[in-house]
Write a protein that holds these residues in place. Structure first.
Motif, PDB file in Angstrom:
ATOM      1  N   SER A 272      43.896  27.899  53.528  1.00 43.43           N
ATOM      2  CA  SER A 272      45.121  28.365  53.721  1.00 43.43           C
ATOM      3  C   SER A 272      46.067  26.926  54.150  1.00 43.43           C
ATOM      4  O   SER A 272      47.205  27.024  53.761  1.00 43.43           O
ATOM      5  N   ASP A 276      49.356  25.472  51.869  1.00 42.02           N
ATOM      6  CA  ASP A 276      50.670  25.366  52.684  1.00 42.02           C
ATOM      7  C   ASP A 276      51.055  23.879  52.134  1.00 42.02           C
ATOM      8  O   ASP A 276      52.373  23.435  52.222  1.00 42.02           O
ATOM      9  N   LYS A 279      52.054  23.335  48.764  1.00 37.56           N
ATOM     10  CA  LYS A 279      53.412  24.030  48.533  1.00 37.56           C
ATOM     11  C   LYS A 279      54.527  22.915  48.946  1.00 37.56           C
ATOM     12  O   LYS A 279      55.552  22.880  48.142  1.00 37.56           O
ATOM     13  N   HIS A 345      43.960  35.618  49.929  1.00 38.03           N
ATOM     14  CA  HIS A 345      45.396  36.113  50.173  1.00 38.03           C
ATOM     15  C   HIS A 345      46.186  35.154  49.902  1.00 38.03           C
ATOM     16  O   HIS A 345      47.029  35.184  49.315  1.00 38.03           O
ATOM     17  N   ALA A 346      45.919  34.019  50.697  1.00 39.01           N
ATOM     18  CA  ALA A 346      46.769  32.845  50.819  1.00 39.01           C
ATOM     19  C   ALA A 346      46.705  32.160  49.201  1.00 39.01           C
ATOM     20  O   ALA A 346      47.796  31.685  48.963  1.00 39.01           O
ATOM     21  N   GLU A 348      46.419  33.699  46.561  1.00 38.69           N
ATOM     22  CA  GLU A 348      47.098  34.519  45.793  1.00 38.69           C
ATOM     23  C   GLU A 348      48.743  34.107  45.825  1.00 38.69           C
ATOM     24  O   GLU A 348      49.531  33.955  44.915  1.00 38.69           O
ATOM     25  N   LYS A 349      49.069  34.024  47.055  1.00 45.61           N
ATOM     26  CA  LYS A 349      50.516  33.763  47.282  1.00 45.61           C
ATOM     27  C   LYS A 349      50.761  32.223  46.807  1.00 45.61           C
ATOM     28  O   LYS A 349      51.949  32.097  46.221  1.00 45.61           O
ATOM     29  N   ARG A 352      51.397  32.364  43.165  1.00 48.61           N
ATOM     30  CA  ARG A 352      52.746  33.163  42.776  1.00 48.61           C
ATOM     31  C   ARG A 352      53.906  32.033  43.014  1.00 48.61           C
ATOM     32  O   ARG A 352      54.778  31.914  42.180  1.00 48.61           O
ATOM     33  N   PHE A 353      53.650  30.991  43.960  1.00 48.31           N
ATOM     34  CA  PHE A 353      54.573  30.201  44.326  1.00 48.31           C
ATOM     35  C   PHE A 353      54.596  29.214  43.024  1.00 48.31           C
ATOM     36  O   PHE A 353      55.646  28.768  42.533  1.00 48.31           O
TER      37      PHE A 353
END
Length: 572
Positions: A272, A276, A279, A345-346, A348-349, A352-353
């Motif tokens: 995770s 971050d 991103k 879950h992180a 998957e986000k 999407r980003f």
């Protein structure tokens, strides 16, 4: 009199034919003159390098006049003369052949003028920094080069030289565009306080409109992909590798668009945290440069530099994330499942980003496919880990032993504390029937039984969807025992009687425990499908029995030999 002769001749078509022949000859002469003039000028300009102004406007007018005459003659031949010259096929074909040569001459001259004019325009715009216009001229030039007759390229020196000049100009344009690209975006590697430091920097040497022109020009010249691939390789090998293998800190510069990456320690962070930071880096790339379009407004499908960047490296990027981040986070124990699901879950986000930035498509990628199939991964990794642990136990030495079982006869207290508590006195069985007799077994076998119980607990915690997978892992461990131990410890089992006895005890003890292990699994899962290990018992017992009997036969043979030798000595 002359008018009467003319009328007669004209009626037969001879006068018209003679006039056309004369006009064709005149056209050929004119075109030869124009061709020689163009060639001479182009030779002076591109071959001999003598400054000479090429009178393009005048030459183009001459070409147009000759073209008009040619079209008029061709029309006259087709409409008026041809029907009258059926009887003079040879003469007619000669006229047609002459007209073809006139057309070829006109084409050669037109090609030379077009090549020169486009070359001049491309050089002029390139020197003024009009890269997109330069590329458009070069593309038109390439089309002209492709349609030039191969014989002209080979036999006409001016055309050959113009084509060579086109290649040089194109390479010059590519070099200038690539230089501007490398000046615009850089990944800098340095060392600070003995630690590696990276930075991604945008130099902003050009305006936003110029950036768009540079990107589009590179794409039209088919050079954008190589440039993105070059940057992508450095991005993956240096930036991504650093983020995935070490704990880092990101810092944006206040002065210029520059992102610094500092190493904090050599430990890999949790996924995770990596997502971050990635991103932040991708957003920085997008906002500063990669959001620019690489398509012209006239094109139907719009595409950004980030989209093309993703087309080139997204597959390799996904594999890197999977291998060095997500696979490393797959738990080996059921108690780690909750944390793993948070990491997924992180992930998957993060996917999407990347889709929103157009780096990966919505239709799917390796990273997305991995995430969607992630439910089976913990069970698979747990199975691999448990089998690996079991194999390690089986390879341990047999001679390190512990005592197990019960003395016989036994008292009521011992029975009450027995491992299996399966006493049946109603049918006349001995109280010790279901208890294993006291003996020595390898310490590793006791650990192996404990591991089979660990597998049961892991199967219970992982949930019903994957419980059966771990049940079969337990069975595989027992089957593995039958293959690994007799092979790995073959020499000791065959040659050392004590080791043979211990191996026999090991097999009997494991078989004894498997009688009741299935019922423990069954009671935990309450499933209608039978969970049993009883079918494995005969094979395991057979291993121990055959090894023991083989050793007994070997000992018997040795004793007989000794006795025979002793008897032989006595007789002497």
């Amino acid at each position: 009199m002359s008018s009467i002769v003319a009328e007669v001749l004209q009626g037969t078509g001879k006068l018209a034919k003679e006039n056309i022949v004369l006009k064709v000859v005149d056209l050929k002469r004119k075109l030869e003159d124009i061709k020689l003039e163009v060639q001479d000028n182009l030779k002076r300009r591109y071959v001999d390098f003598i400054p000479q102004y090429l009178r393009l406007d005048k030459l183009i007018e001459d070409i147009d006049d000759v073209t008009s005459e040619y079209e008029s003659l061709r029309s006259q031949v087709e409409k008026e003369i041809r029907p009258q010259m059926v009887s003079s096929v040879v003469e007619f074909e000669d006229v047609i052949e002459d007209l073809k040569k006139v057309k070829e001459l006109k084409t050669a001259v037109s090609d030379m003028i077009s090549l020169h004019q486009l070359l001049e325009d491309s050089k002029k715009t390139l020197s003024n920094g009009g890269y997109l216009n330069t590329v458009h001229y070069l593309i038109e030039l390439e089309k002209v080069v492709e349609k030039v007759d191969p014989s002209y390229k080979k036999n006409i020196a001016a055309i050959s030289t113009l084509i060579s000049e086109f290649i040089v100009t194109r390479e010059d344009a590519i070099y200038q565009l690539e230089t501007l690209w490398r000046q615009e975006i850089t990944i800098i590697c340095s060392s600070k306080n003995g630690k590696k430091t990276l930075s991604i920097k945008f130099n902003k040497t050009t305006s936003e409109e110029e950036c768009k022109e540079i990107l589009l020009a590179l794409r039209l010249l088919k050079q954008l992909k190589p440039m993105l691939k070059e940057f992508g390789k450095k991005f993956l090998n240096e930036v991504c590798e650093m983020l995935l293998s070490r704990t880092v800190k990101l810092e944006l510069s206040d002065k210029a668009p520059e992102l610094y990456i500092y190493i904090v320690n050599e430990h890999s962070p949790e996924p995770s945290k990596i997502f971050d930071q990635l991103k932040t880096i991708f957003q920085f790339l997008h906002d500063e440069f990669f959001h620019f379009p690489i398509t012209s407004p006239e094109e139907e499908i719009s595409q950004s530099a980030m989209n093309e960047f993703g087309n080139i490296i997204s597959e390799e990027f996904s594999e890197l994330i999977i291998e060095k981040c997500l696979k490393m986070a797959i738990p080996k124990q059921s108690k780690q499942l909750e944390t793993f699901h948070k990491e997924i879950h992180a992930a998957e986000k993060f996917c999407r980003f990347l889709q929103e930035l157009e780096f990966i498509s919505y239709s799917g990628s390796n990273l997305q496919n991995f995430i969607h199939s992630v439910d089976t991964l913990p069970a698979n990794k747990m199975a691999q880990d448990l089998l690996s642990r079991a194999r390690s136990l089986m390879k341990k030495s047999l001679h390190k032993t512990v005592s197990v079982g019960y003395e016989s006869p036994i008292n009521a207290v011992t029975l009450k504390n027995g491992l299996n508590e399966m006493v049946n006195t109603q049918n006349g069985l001995s109280p010790a029937t279901f208890l294993f007799p006291k003996c020595q077994i390898s310490d590793s076998v006791k650990d192996l039984i404990a591991l089979l119980l660990v597998v049961k607990e892991e199967a219970k915690n992982i949930g019903p969807a994957h419980a059966f997978k771990l049940y079969y892992v337990a069975r595989n461990i027992c089957e593995l025992y039958c293959c690994v131990v007799p092979t790995y410890h073959k020499k000791e089992i065959e040659s050392i009687p004590q080791q043979t006895a211990i191996f026999h005890n090991n097999c009997m003890y494991l078989a004894h425990q498997l009688h009741t292990l299935g019922s423990l699994y069954q009671s935990d899962f309450q499933t209608e499908i039978s969970m049993t290990f009883v079918d494995l018992v005969p094979e395991i017992k057979k291993l121990g029995t055959e090894a023991f009997l083989a050793q007994m036969r070997h000992q018997k043979h040795q004793l007989l030999q000794l006795l025979q030798e002793q008897q032989g000595s006595s007789n002497r």
